[in-house]
Design a protein around this motif. Structure first.
Motif, PDB file in Angstrom:
ATOM      1  N   GLN A  31      -9.353 -15.287  12.668  1.00  0.00           N
ATOM      2  CA  GLN A  31      -8.105 -15.260  11.904  1.00  0.00           C
ATOM      3  C   GLN A  31      -8.230 -14.373  10.658  1.00  0.00           C
ATOM      4  O   GLN A  31      -7.302 -13.635  10.329  1.00  0.00           O
ATOM      5  N   ASN A  32      -9.345 -14.479   9.944  1.00  0.00           N
ATOM      6  CA  ASN A  32      -9.524 -13.652   8.743  1.00  0.00           C
ATOM      7  C   ASN A  32      -9.549 -12.164   9.071  1.00  0.00           C
ATOM      8  O   ASN A  32      -8.964 -11.350   8.349  1.00  0.00           O
ATOM      9  N   VAL A  33     -10.213 -11.800  10.165  1.00  0.00           N
ATOM     10  CA  VAL A  33     -10.268 -10.389  10.557  1.00  0.00           C
ATOM     11  C   VAL A  33      -8.878  -9.905  10.929  1.00  0.00           C
ATOM     12  O   VAL A  33      -8.443  -8.827  10.490  1.00  0.00           O
ATOM     13  N   LEU A  34      -8.142 -10.666  11.736  1.00  0.00           N
ATOM     14  CA  LEU A  34      -6.784 -10.270  12.138  1.00  0.00           C
ATOM     15  C   LEU A  34      -5.855 -10.165  10.930  1.00  0.00           C
ATOM     16  O   LEU A  34      -5.066  -9.215  10.818  1.00  0.00           O
ATOM     17  N   ARG A  35      -5.937 -11.124  10.019  1.00  0.00           N
ATOM     18  CA  ARG A  35      -5.102 -11.109   8.825  1.00  0.00           C
ATOM     19  C   ARG A  35      -5.413  -9.882   7.956  1.00  0.00           C
ATOM     20  O   ARG A  35      -4.518  -9.197   7.486  1.00  0.00           O
ATOM     21  N   SER A  36      -6.688  -9.587   7.776  1.00  0.00           N
ATOM     22  CA  SER A  36      -7.080  -8.440   6.961  1.00  0.00           C
ATOM     23  C   SER A  36      -6.648  -7.132   7.602  1.00  0.00           C
ATOM     24  O   SER A  36      -6.153  -6.227   6.920  1.00  0.00           O
ATOM     25  N   LEU A  37      -6.836  -7.024   8.908  1.00  0.00           N
ATOM     26  CA  LEU A  37      -6.395  -5.812   9.612  1.00  0.00           C
ATOM     27  C   LEU A  37      -4.888  -5.634   9.509  1.00  0.00           C
ATOM     28  O   LEU A  37      -4.389  -4.535   9.247  1.00  0.00           O
ATOM     29  N   ASN A  38      -4.144  -6.705   9.727  1.00  0.00           N
ATOM     30  CA  ASN A  38      -2.688  -6.647   9.652  1.00  0.00           C
ATOM     31  C   ASN A  38      -2.230  -6.247   8.244  1.00  0.00           C
ATOM     32  O   ASN A  38      -1.373  -5.383   8.069  1.00  0.00           O
ATOM     33  N   THR A  39      -2.818  -6.883   7.247  1.00  0.00           N
ATOM     34  CA  THR A  39      -2.443  -6.582   5.865  1.00  0.00           C
ATOM     35  C   THR A  39      -2.788  -5.142   5.514  1.00  0.00           C
ATOM     36  O   THR A  39      -1.977  -4.424   4.919  1.00  0.00           O
ATOM     37  N   THR A  40      -3.982  -4.698   5.873  1.00  0.00           N
ATOM     38  CA  THR A  40      -4.423  -3.363   5.500  1.00  0.00           C
ATOM     39  C   THR A  40      -3.663  -2.282   6.259  1.00  0.00           C
ATOM     40  O   THR A  40      -3.190  -1.308   5.662  1.00  0.00           O
ATOM     41  N   LEU A  41      -3.513  -2.449   7.567  1.00  0.00           N
ATOM     42  CA  LEU A  41      -2.915  -1.381   8.379  1.00  0.00           C
ATOM     43  C   LEU A  41      -1.395  -1.343   8.321  1.00  0.00           C
ATOM     44  O   LEU A  41      -0.799  -0.268   8.410  1.00  0.00           O
ATOM     45  N   HIS A  42      -0.747  -2.483   8.172  1.00  0.00           N
ATOM     46  CA  HIS A  42       0.703  -2.507   8.278  1.00  0.00           C
ATOM     47  C   HIS A  42       1.433  -2.687   6.951  1.00  0.00           C
ATOM     48  O   HIS A  42       2.586  -2.299   6.833  1.00  0.00           O
ATOM     49  N   HIS A  43       0.787  -3.273   5.967  1.00  0.00           N
ATOM     50  CA  HIS A  43       1.504  -3.591   4.739  1.00  0.00           C
ATOM     51  C   HIS A  43       0.975  -2.873   3.496  1.00  0.00           C
ATOM     52  O   HIS A  43       1.577  -2.973   2.446  1.00  0.00           O
ATOM     53  N   SER A  44      -0.125  -2.188   3.627  1.00  0.00           N
ATOM     54  CA  SER A  44      -0.702  -1.520   2.463  1.00  0.00           C
ATOM     55  C   SER A  44      -0.312  -0.045   2.464  1.00  0.00           C
ATOM     56  O   SER A  44      -0.873   0.761   3.207  1.00  0.00           O
ATOM     57  N   HIS A  45       0.654   0.302   1.625  1.00  0.00           N
ATOM     58  CA  HIS A  45       1.077   1.700   1.531  1.00  0.00           C
ATOM     59  C   HIS A  45      -0.014   2.548   0.897  1.00  0.00           C
ATOM     60  O   HIS A  45      -0.185   3.717   1.254  1.00  0.00           O
ATOM     61  N   GLN A  46      -0.751   1.951  -0.024  1.00  0.00           N
ATOM     62  CA  GLN A  46      -1.836   2.682  -0.683  1.00  0.00           C
ATOM     63  C   GLN A  46      -2.900   3.078   0.347  1.00  0.00           C
ATOM     64  O   GLN A  46      -3.360   4.217   0.352  1.00  0.00           O
ATOM     65  N   PHE A  47      -3.264   2.148   1.244  1.00  0.00           N
ATOM     66  CA  PHE A  47      -4.257   2.448   2.277  1.00  0.00           C
ATOM     67  C   PHE A  47      -3.749   3.540   3.202  1.00  0.00           C
ATOM     68  O   PHE A  47      -4.477   4.476   3.537  1.00  0.00           O
ATOM     69  N   ARG A  48      -2.498   3.443   3.611  1.00  0.00           N
ATOM     70  CA  ARG A  48      -1.920   4.445   4.503  1.00  0.00           C
ATOM     71  C   ARG A  48      -1.937   5.833   3.866  1.00  0.00           C
ATOM     72  O   ARG A  48      -2.301   6.820   4.507  1.00  0.00           O
ATOM     73  N   ASP A  49      -1.566   5.904   2.587  1.00  0.00           N
ATOM     74  CA  ASP A  49      -1.571   7.198   1.891  1.00  0.00           C
ATOM     75  C   ASP A  49      -2.987   7.747   1.768  1.00  0.00           C
ATOM     76  O   ASP A  49      -3.212   8.949   1.959  1.00  0.00           O
ATOM     77  N   LYS A  50      -3.940   6.890   1.462  1.00  0.00           N
ATOM     78  CA  LYS A  50      -5.333   7.334   1.346  1.00  0.00           C
ATOM     79  C   LYS A  50      -5.861   7.840   2.685  1.00  0.00           C
ATOM     80  O   LYS A  50      -6.563   8.845   2.747  1.00  0.00           O
ATOM     81  N   MET A  51      -5.521   7.149   3.764  1.00  0.00           N
ATOM     82  CA  MET A  51      -5.998   7.567   5.079  1.00  0.00           C
ATOM     83  C   MET A  51      -5.333   8.872   5.526  1.00  0.00           C
ATOM     84  O   MET A  51      -5.974   9.722   6.119  1.00  0.00           O
ATOM     85  N   ARG A  52      -4.065   9.043   5.232  1.00  0.00           N
ATOM     86  CA  ARG A  52      -3.400  10.318   5.543  1.00  0.00           C
ATOM     87  C   ARG A  52      -4.070  11.457   4.796  1.00  0.00           C
ATOM     88  O   ARG A  52      -4.284  12.541   5.329  1.00  0.00           O
ATOM     89  N   ARG A  53      -4.400  11.192   3.536  1.00  0.00           N
ATOM     90  CA  ARG A  53      -5.065  12.205   2.714  1.00  0.00           C
ATOM     91  C   ARG A  53      -6.453  12.527   3.287  1.00  0.00           C
ATOM     92  O   ARG A  53      -6.845  13.682   3.381  1.00  0.00           O
ATOM     93  N   ALA A  54      -7.198  11.497   3.692  1.00  0.00           N
ATOM     94  CA  ALA A  54      -8.532  11.705   4.269  1.00  0.00           C
ATOM     95  C   ALA A  54      -8.454  12.460   5.587  1.00  0.00           C
ATOM     96  O   ALA A  54      -9.266  13.363   5.848  1.00  0.00           O
ATOM     97  N   VAL A  55      -7.468  12.131   6.416  1.00  0.00           N
ATOM     98  CA  VAL A  55      -7.282  12.845   7.680  1.00  0.00           C
ATOM     99  C   VAL A  55      -6.961  14.309   7.421  1.00  0.00           C
ATOM    100  O   VAL A  55      -7.498  15.203   8.072  1.00  0.00           O
ATOM    101  N   ARG A  56      -6.116  14.561   6.439  1.00  0.00           N
ATOM    102  CA  ARG A  56      -5.754  15.945   6.098  1.00  0.00           C
ATOM    103  C   ARG A  56      -6.969  16.721   5.605  1.00  0.00           C
ATOM    104  O   ARG A  56      -7.161  17.882   5.958  1.00  0.00           O
ATOM    105  N   VAL A  57      -7.806  16.079   4.806  1.00  0.00           N
ATOM    106  CA  VAL A  57      -9.029  16.727   4.324  1.00  0.00           C
ATOM    107  C   VAL A  57      -9.923  17.090   5.508  1.00  0.00           C
ATOM    108  O   VAL A  57     -10.471  18.187   5.572  1.00  0.00           O
ATOM    109  N   LEU A  58     -10.075  16.185   6.463  1.00  0.00           N
ATOM    110  CA  LEU A  58     -10.910  16.466   7.631  1.00  0.00           C
ATOM    111  C   LEU A  58     -10.295  17.523   8.536  1.00  0.00           C
ATOM    112  O   LEU A  58     -11.007  18.341   9.120  1.00  0.00           O
ATOM    113  N   GLU A  59      -8.981  17.515   8.676  1.00  0.00           N
ATOM    114  CA  GLU A  59      -8.312  18.519   9.508  1.00  0.00           C
ATOM    115  C   GLU A  59      -8.520  19.931   8.965  1.00  0.00           C
ATOM    116  O   GLU A  59      -8.628  20.886   9.722  1.00  0.00           O
ATOM    117  N   LEU A  60      -8.560  20.045   7.669  1.00  0.00           N
ATOM    118  CA  LEU A  60      -8.649  21.356   7.044  1.00  0.00           C
ATOM    119  C   LEU A  60     -10.087  21.790   6.744  1.00  0.00           C
ATOM    120  O   LEU A  60     -10.280  22.813   6.104  1.00  0.00           O
TER     121      LEU A  60
END
Length: 145
Positions: A31-60
């Motif tokens: 339950q803790n793992v599922l809750r943390s994954l759900n919170t981080t992947l679906h509700h954290s805009h900061q995490f999403r923005d950071k990951m988009r930025r990291a993906v862009r850095v790797l792409e370039l």
């Protein structure tokens, strides 16, 4: 889930920067793992923005020197401030920091101490030798009489 060495330190510095959620191994349940994954992947805009930025850095990421220069310029234009490109030498304000005068000062004092000690020992040896040879010379003088 930080387990050993520096992983707990890295985990605690990653979380406030929006890099994920930290779970302790003692509280690791399904339950803790599922809750943390759900919170981080679906509700954290900061995490999403950071990951988009990291993906862009790797792409370039570059391959040659020219590509490396263009890569960093493009990152700077696209993502704004890039602290890892800051020149730390320019942050050093004093001449002591810039020229390592503190280290050179310690080295100079150590060398001066060694040089002084060598001179002291040599002068001591020379004086003792002079006294020794003057005694021998006076004994030779008296033995001739």
């Amino acid at each position: 889930v930080p387990l050993y060495a520096d992983q707990p330190v890295i985990a605690t510095t990653t979380r406030p920067r929006g890099g994920g959620t930290v779970l302790s191994k003692e509280d690791l349940t399904h339950q803790n793992v599922l809750r943390s994954l759900n919170t981080t992947l679906h509700h954290s805009h900061q995490f999403r923005d950071k990951m988009r930025r990291a993906v862009r850095v790797l792409e370039l990421s570059p391959q040659s020197v020219e590509e490396s220069l263009m890569y960093h310029v493009r990152l700077l234009v696209e993502l704004g401030e890039l602290p890892f490109l800051d020149n730390r030498v320019l942050d050093m304000k004093s001449a002591v920091d810039l020229n390592n005068l503190d280290v050179l000062g310690v080295v100079f004092v150590a060398l001066a101490a060694v040089f002084g000690l060598v001179i002291f020992v040599l002068s001591f040896v020379v004086r003792r030798a002079a006294v020794y040879f003057s005694i021998i010379a006076s004994l030779n003088f008296f033995s001739k009489l």
